[in-house]
Every structure is written in C-alpha cells, then in structure tokens.
Design an enzyme around this catalytic site. Structure first.
Site, PDB file in Angstrom:
ATOM      1  N   CYS A 293       2.256  -3.076   5.450  1.00 34.70           N
ATOM      2  CA  CYS A 293       1.547  -2.110   4.624  1.00 34.70           C
ATOM      3  C   CYS A 293       0.291  -1.600   5.303  1.00 34.70           C
ATOM      4  O   CYS A 293      -0.220  -0.414   4.958  1.00 34.70           O
ATOM      5  CB  CYS A 293       1.424  -2.692   3.386  1.00 34.70           C
TER       6      CYS A 293
ATOM      7  N   ASN B 188       5.717   0.911  -4.092  1.00 37.42           N
ATOM      8  CA  ASN B 188       5.062   0.455  -3.054  1.00 37.42           C
ATOM      9  C   ASN B 188       5.954   0.994  -1.684  1.00 37.42           C
ATOM     10  O   ASN B 188       6.995   0.301  -1.553  1.00 37.42           O
ATOM     11  CB  ASN B 188       4.967  -1.098  -2.949  1.00 37.42           C
TER      12      ASN B 188
ATOM     13  N   HIS C 171      -3.949   1.279  -0.137  1.00 40.10           N
ATOM     14  CA  HIS C 171      -2.365   1.127  -0.010  1.00 40.10           C
ATOM     15  C   HIS C 171      -2.043   0.798  -1.425  1.00 40.10           C
ATOM     16  O   HIS C 171      -2.494  -0.062  -2.084  1.00 40.10           O
ATOM     17  CB  HIS C 171      -2.086  -0.267   0.700  1.00 40.10           C
TER      18      HIS C 171
END
Ligand code: ACO
Length: 336
Positions: free
Chosen positions: A118, A290, A260
């Site tokens: 990520c 996500n 993020h």
C-alpha cells in the site's frame, strides 16, 4: 532527507482506471456472512470494483490509467525515459512494467516493478523524483496499480470486504528547482511486523524426490486487522509531523491530507491526531475500498478532475501498509 538536487520534480498529468464490475456491501453479504452496516460502520466502504474476465490483469488497468494521463497532455509516449510500476499483484513475477512499456509504446523507456504494497506509490514517486532531481532522466511515468481480488480468500470475511482493484498514474517531468513540487519525504520500514500483513509464499511439505527441493505457491492475503489499525494511527501522524517539521512547516500549512485509502476510521483518526480538519481529507474509499498501491493516485486523479486542488496548495500524501512500510511526501501542487 539529504538532497543533492540539480532539478525539481513537476507533475504534468494524472490518469486512473477502474474495472467496470462493482460489488456493493449487500451483494458481498451473499458471499460471506456480513452486512452493509458492519462493513460501512467499521471501514467507510460501500462498494468496490473487481477486475473480472479471463486473462485480465493489473497490466490492463495500469495501461489504461497511463494512456489517460498521456492523452490529457497529448504526450508522445516515446518521450518517457522511465516507467515505475508499483504493484504487489503482478501478472509476472519477473515484472509487469515492461508489458506496459510495450502496450503504451514507450519505446525509449526503461521499466521496472516496485513492490511495497500500500506504500508502493509513495515509494515510486520518491524513487522517480530522485532520478529527476539528479538529472538522470527528464520524464517518468509512475503507476500504482493492484488487483488484490486475485489474492483474496473470498471465504474470509475479515479481509475480502476491504479490498478492490484499480490503477492510477502520474507523469513527472524535471523542472527548475524553484518550481519543484516534492518539498520533502520521509520513509520507514519495520520488518519485525511483516507477519501482520502478507501474501506469503509457502513451500509444499514434500520435497522433490531427487533434489530435496521444496516448491510451492503464494497464499492469500493474511492480515491482523487490529495491529495494522494501531500501527497506522500511531506511526502515520509521527511520519507526517517529522516530515513537516524538518522543512519548518506545520499542520497549519496543509491544505489537503491524502492518505492511503485503507479505512475511513484510520483517515479520521490520523487527521484528529494532527488536529487537521476532516474537510481537508481526500477520501473516495466508499466507492472503491482499499486498492493498495492504486489508492493514492486514484484519489489524486479524482480530486484534480473535480477541481478541488488549487495552484500552490500543500498536499500531504502518506502511504502505509505491508512491510510494514510507511512514508510521507509533502507536495506543493502546481496547476496542470
Ligand atoms: N462482517 C461481520 N462480522 C465480521 C466481519 C465481517 N466482514 N469480519 C469480522 N467480523 C466479526 C469477527 O469475527 C468478530 O466476531 P467475534 O467478536 O464474534 O469474534 C467481530 O466481527 C469483530 O472482529 P474484529 O476483527 O475485532 O473487528 P474490528 O472491529 O477490529 O474491525 C477491521 C476489523 C475493520 C479490519 C479493523 O481491524 C481495521 O480497520 N483494521 C485496519 C486494517 C486495515 O484497514 N487493513 C486494510 C489493509 S492494510 C492497509 O492497507 C494498510
């Protein structure tokens, strides 16, 4: 950050791509035992996009995002010197960036993959800015793209509700130092906690009968959600504070917080710890979940398309995730 900068970094264009198939929380509740209320209240996610169809891969989305960025400025792809693909879900362990180089016709570019989950886009952007600031390259394409839907155990409700697929791209160009957009960065890794979040390779128990050699395959995403949550809300504000203070900036200088897109509760908790107003948070995870390395460039591209970001705005970008690796970039936005 110690810097021997001869050139600055400027963003010329952004682009993004998402799959057409979506799966909302009600549809998810037909796959695993969950509910819209549980997912939304704990994560802020309403739906996610999934890359369906035979032989579709991260390169399809990454190529689309890159092409959109190129089209926005009518750039000839042969001008690109370097392509960095930040992904943890390649379709070739030797690297997928070269496929994108071929598909967009960037005939003069060297291309490589960068794996940092990520945080991949943040590390990709910092890496690219080093090549630009040293004067080695003039134009660089950085892509954050992931299709974690291919690496999720779709019977595990604690992980499958979180992730979605997507890609985002930025085209960078070297510029005079006075126009530099990347004001500072701060990167960290703590491998002691790599078990908290992984897609681990696992050997088969039985070895090859003659060679005593074990072969295996990669497993599904495994995550200790509580530990990842605690790590993110404790370390990300520290990284941002350090990054700001080392260039004599403070949280009052921040116009936008672009984190993020892991979980809305994490975004809010980080903003609260830094006393940053929640209306400065850029968030789109309700629509996409996500998307790992794609989440920051995807949200940036959308914010630009919506004309939310103005010339000279200060954007604090922070990535965090598996590794554990995390980091911050302070950016002064220059209108494109
Ligand atoms: N639907 C319904 N119930 C569920 C689900 C689900 N999808 N998943 C778990 N549960 C149940 C559990 O079984 C547990 O039941 P029990 O109490 O009977 O044992 C209960 O809900 C609570 O489970 P927890 O895991 O304690 O749930 P928590 O409140 O911690 O929320 C979450 C889980 C949302 C993952 C949270 O830990 C979190 O936000 N973690 C951050 C991690 C993250 O965002 N990861 C993204 C990837 S990492 C990255 O990008 C950095």
């Amino acid at each position: 950050m110690k810097s021997f900068m001869v050139q600055g970094t400027k963003i010329l264009a952004t682009g993004s791509a998402i799959p057409s198939s979506s799966l909302n929380n009600d549809q998810m509740s037909k796959i695993v035992q969950t509910s819209d209320d549980w997912i939304f209240s704990r994560t802020g996610i309403k739906e996610r996009r999934l890359l369906t169809g035979y032989n579709q891969s991260v390169t399809n989305l990454a190529t689309m995002a890159s092409q959109k960025a190129l089209d926005k400025i009518s750039m000839d792809p042969s001008e690109i010197d370097l392509i960095i693909l930040a992904t943890s879900s390649p379709n070739d362990l030797f690297g997928s960036a070269s496929q994108i180089q071929s598909q967009i016709g960037a005939v003069n570019a060297v291309a490589f993959d960068l794996t940092a989950a990520c945080s991949g886009f943040v590390l990709g952007l910092v890496t690219a800015s080093q090549f630009l600031s040293s004067g080695s390259y003039r134009k660089i394409l950085v892509i954050g793209a992931d299709v974690l839907s291919k690496w999720i155990d779709w019977s595990d409700r604690s992980t499958c509700i979180l992730f979605g697929d997507g890609a985002g791209a930025v085209i960078l160009e070297s510029c005079p130092i006075k126009d530099n957009s990347i004001l500072n960065f701060q990167l960290n890794t703590d491998g002691n906690y790599s078990d908290h979040l992984s897609i681990a390779y696992q050997d088969e128990i039985s070895p090859h009968p003659i060679l005593n050699l074990h072969q295996g395959c990669f497993k599904y995403v495994s995550m200790n959600g509580k530990e990842v949550y605690k790590f993110a809300v404790s370390q990300v504000p520290l990284s941002i504070s350090r990054c700001l203070s080392s260039i004599n900036m403070s949280v009052h200088d921040i116009d936008w917080l672009l984190l993020h897109q892991a979980n809305e509760r994490i975004l809010k908790a980080v903003a609260e710890k830094l006393s940053i107003s929640s209306n400065k948070i850029i968030a789109n995870l309700s629509k996409y979940g996500n998307t790992s390395a794609a989440s920051i460039p995807l949200a940036l591209d959308e914010a630009i398309q919506e004309n939310r970001i103005s010339n000279d705005d200060i954007i604090v970008i922070a990535g965090f995730g598996a590794g554990l690796t995390w980091g911050t970039i302070i950016m002064r936005w220059k209108s494109i």
